[in-house]
Design a protein around this motif. Sequence first.
Motif, PDB file in Angstrom:
ATOM      1  N   ILE A  77       0.794  -1.234   0.004  1.00 28.15           N
ATOM      2  CA  ILE A  77      -0.154  -0.230   0.006  1.00 28.15           C
ATOM      3  C   ILE A  77       0.824   1.345  -0.014  1.00 28.15           C
ATOM      4  O   ILE A  77       1.580   1.406   1.009  1.00 28.15           O
ATOM      5  N   LEU A  78       0.723   2.210  -1.077  1.00 28.86           N
ATOM      6  CA  LEU A  78       1.437   3.290  -0.957  1.00 28.86           C
ATOM      7  C   LEU A  78       0.702   4.530  -0.389  1.00 28.86           C
ATOM      8  O   LEU A  78       1.224   5.309   0.316  1.00 28.86           O
ATOM      9  N   SER A  79      -0.799   4.684  -0.773  1.00 27.43           N
ATOM     10  CA  SER A  79      -1.584   5.516   0.075  1.00 27.43           C
ATOM     11  C   SER A  79      -2.962   5.164   0.203  1.00 27.43           C
ATOM     12  O   SER A  79      -3.378   4.272  -0.667  1.00 27.43           O
ATOM     13  N   ILE A  80      -3.542   5.622   1.098  1.00 26.05           N
ATOM     14  CA  ILE A  80      -4.897   5.524   1.154  1.00 26.05           C
ATOM     15  C   ILE A  80      -5.760   6.722   1.110  1.00 26.05           C
ATOM     16  O   ILE A  80      -5.666   7.570   1.898  1.00 26.05           O
ATOM     17  N   GLN A  81      -6.886   6.705   0.172  1.00 28.93           N
ATOM     18  CA  GLN A  81      -7.698   7.789   0.028  1.00 28.93           C
ATOM     19  C   GLN A  81      -9.119   7.281   0.488  1.00 28.93           C
ATOM     20  O   GLN A  81      -9.332   6.120   0.918  1.00 28.93           O
ATOM     21  N   PRO A  82     -10.069   8.253   0.613  1.00 25.54           N
ATOM     22  CA  PRO A  82     -11.261   7.835   1.125  1.00 25.54           C
ATOM     23  C   PRO A  82     -12.074   6.389   0.377  1.00 25.54           C
ATOM     24  O   PRO A  82     -12.722   5.750   0.943  1.00 25.54           O
ATOM     25  N   THR A  83     -11.930   6.392  -0.844  1.00 23.50           N
ATOM     26  CA  THR A  83     -12.470   5.442  -1.860  1.00 23.50           C
ATOM     27  C   THR A  83     -11.565   4.748  -2.501  1.00 23.50           C
ATOM     28  O   THR A  83     -11.819   3.523  -3.142  1.00 23.50           O
ATOM     29  N   THR A  84     -10.392   5.004  -2.497  1.00 21.15           N
ATOM     30  CA  THR A  84      -9.395   4.192  -3.500  1.00 21.15           C
ATOM     31  C   THR A  84      -8.160   3.816  -2.712  1.00 21.15           C
ATOM     32  O   THR A  84      -7.850   4.731  -1.757  1.00 21.15           O
ATOM     33  N   ILE A  85      -7.264   2.925  -2.869  1.00 21.39           N
ATOM     34  CA  ILE A  85      -6.040   2.555  -2.275  1.00 21.39           C
ATOM     35  C   ILE A  85      -5.018   2.375  -3.469  1.00 21.39           C
ATOM     36  O   ILE A  85      -5.419   1.644  -4.366  1.00 21.39           O
ATOM     37  N   GLN A  86      -3.967   2.936  -3.101  1.00 20.42           N
ATOM     38  CA  GLN A  86      -3.002   2.958  -4.445  1.00 20.42           C
ATOM     39  C   GLN A  86      -1.973   1.991  -3.816  1.00 20.42           C
ATOM     40  O   GLN A  86      -1.371   2.009  -2.709  1.00 20.42           O
ATOM     41  N   LEU A  87      -1.769   0.957  -4.895  1.00 20.27           N
ATOM     42  CA  LEU A  87      -0.951  -0.101  -4.514  1.00 20.27           C
ATOM     43  C   LEU A  87       0.280  -0.259  -5.620  1.00 20.27           C
ATOM     44  O   LEU A  87       0.314  -0.166  -6.433  1.00 20.27           O
ATOM     45  N   MET A  88       1.395  -1.020  -4.881  1.00 21.28           N
ATOM     46  CA  MET A  88       2.478  -1.100  -6.056  1.00 21.28           C
ATOM     47  C   MET A  88       2.726  -2.524  -6.054  1.00 21.28           C
ATOM     48  O   MET A  88       2.682  -3.401  -4.924  1.00 21.28           O
ATOM     49  N   ASP A  89       2.570  -3.347  -7.077  1.00 17.80           N
ATOM     50  CA  ASP A  89       2.678  -4.642  -7.341  1.00 17.80           C
ATOM     51  C   ASP A  89       4.009  -5.131  -6.998  1.00 17.80           C
ATOM     52  O   ASP A  89       4.946  -4.522  -7.320  1.00 17.80           O
ATOM     53  N   MET A  90       4.320  -6.307  -6.115  1.00 18.60           N
ATOM     54  CA  MET A  90       5.422  -6.645  -5.688  1.00 18.60           C
ATOM     55  C   MET A  90       6.313  -7.389  -6.551  1.00 18.60           C
ATOM     56  O   MET A  90       7.496  -7.585  -6.638  1.00 18.60           O
ATOM     57  N   GLU A  91       5.640  -7.826  -7.923  1.00 24.94           N
ATOM     58  CA  GLU A  91       6.432  -8.538  -9.107  1.00 24.94           C
ATOM     59  C   GLU A  91       7.085  -7.597  -9.984  1.00 24.94           C
ATOM     60  O   GLU A  91       8.107  -7.725 -10.190  1.00 24.94           O
ATOM     61  N   ASN A  92       5.982  -6.855 -10.357  1.00 29.45           N
ATOM     62  CA  ASN A  92       6.482  -5.894 -11.483  1.00 29.45           C
ATOM     63  C   ASN A  92       6.562  -4.407 -11.246  1.00 29.45           C
ATOM     64  O   ASN A  92       6.875  -3.555 -12.111  1.00 29.45           O
ATOM     65  N   LEU A  98      -6.996   0.663  -6.623  1.00 31.89           N
ATOM     66  CA  LEU A  98      -8.168  -0.483  -6.105  1.00 31.89           C
ATOM     67  C   LEU A  98      -9.004   0.384  -5.404  1.00 31.89           C
ATOM     68  O   LEU A  98      -8.824   1.186  -4.629  1.00 31.89           O
ATOM     69  N   PRO A  99     -10.395  -0.074  -5.334  1.00 31.21           N
ATOM     70  CA  PRO A  99     -11.374   0.459  -4.310  1.00 31.21           C
ATOM     71  C   PRO A  99     -11.097  -0.283  -2.985  1.00 31.21           C
ATOM     72  O   PRO A  99     -10.722  -1.210  -2.982  1.00 31.21           O
ATOM     73  N   VAL A 100     -11.667   0.615  -2.017  1.00 36.57           N
ATOM     74  CA  VAL A 100     -11.441   0.263  -0.748  1.00 36.57           C
ATOM     75  C   VAL A 100     -12.465  -0.904  -0.511  1.00 36.57           C
ATOM     76  O   VAL A 100     -13.448  -0.876  -0.848  1.00 36.57           O
ATOM     77  N   PRO A 101     -12.014  -1.854   0.246  1.00 28.39           N
ATOM     78  CA  PRO A 101     -12.881  -3.251   0.382  1.00 28.39           C
ATOM     79  C   PRO A 101     -14.007  -2.622   1.226  1.00 28.39           C
ATOM     80  O   PRO A 101     -14.286  -1.680   2.174  1.00 28.39           O
ATOM     81  N   ASP A 102     -15.147  -3.441   1.104  1.00 27.53           N
ATOM     82  CA  ASP A 102     -16.495  -3.457   1.931  1.00 27.53           C
ATOM     83  C   ASP A 102     -16.215  -4.066   3.177  1.00 27.53           C
ATOM     84  O   ASP A 102     -17.030  -3.398   4.018  1.00 27.53           O
ATOM     85  N   GLU A 103     -15.635  -4.728   3.506  1.00 30.64           N
ATOM     86  CA  GLU A 103     -15.464  -5.389   4.642  1.00 30.64           C
ATOM     87  C   GLU A 103     -14.894  -4.443   5.836  1.00 30.64           C
ATOM     88  O   GLU A 103     -13.608  -4.011   5.496  1.00 30.64           O
ATOM     89  N   GLU A 104     -15.437  -4.371   6.774  1.00 27.30           N
ATOM     90  CA  GLU A 104     -15.013  -3.461   7.824  1.00 27.30           C
ATOM     91  C   GLU A 104     -13.745  -3.720   8.651  1.00 27.30           C
ATOM     92  O   GLU A 104     -12.813  -2.952   8.730  1.00 27.30           O
ATOM     93  N   ASP A 105     -13.694  -5.111   9.198  1.00 23.45           N
ATOM     94  CA  ASP A 105     -12.449  -5.744   9.525  1.00 23.45           C
ATOM     95  C   ASP A 105     -11.300  -5.471   8.615  1.00 23.45           C
ATOM     96  O   ASP A 105     -10.159  -5.381   9.177  1.00 23.45           O
TER      97      ASP A 105
END
Length: 135
Positions: A77-92, A98-105
């Motif tokens: 995870i590079l950054s977390i916004q209210p509706t999206t999460i910016q990720l860096m793939d660990m392979e390439n 990506l959208p923020v997941p629905d699951e609270e936990d």
Amino acid sequence: MATKVVEIKTLKVGKYIVLGGEASKITSLTTSSPGKHGAAKARLEAVGVFDHQKRSIVKPVNTKVDIPIIDKRVGQILSIQPTTIQLMDMENYETLDLPVPDEEDLKERLVEGGEVEYILAMGNMKIMRTKGSSR
């Protein structure tokens, strides 16, 4: 769409299937015995991986159906916004939004710099779980 064709009789609960154009996880699968003038039937119920809708079909067990090819990956995870999460793939080392997941936990365990497992199926991406020791 990356899919593969298999017969219904080879599927199991917990596997994935394409129903209504969506990748879905099988929650129940029952088969009836063949009758005097017919083939055995399978009743399959599944929940959409990305849209969480219940779907079901009843077909003969030798019917061919599509199953999605699911690619499981790890990202940081590079950054977390209210509706999206910016990720860096660990392979390439590609960056993804990506959208923020629905699951609270799962939402509570997401921290910048932490690693997550995400899936890529039929052009959609979703964060499935956190990886390692994040919070």
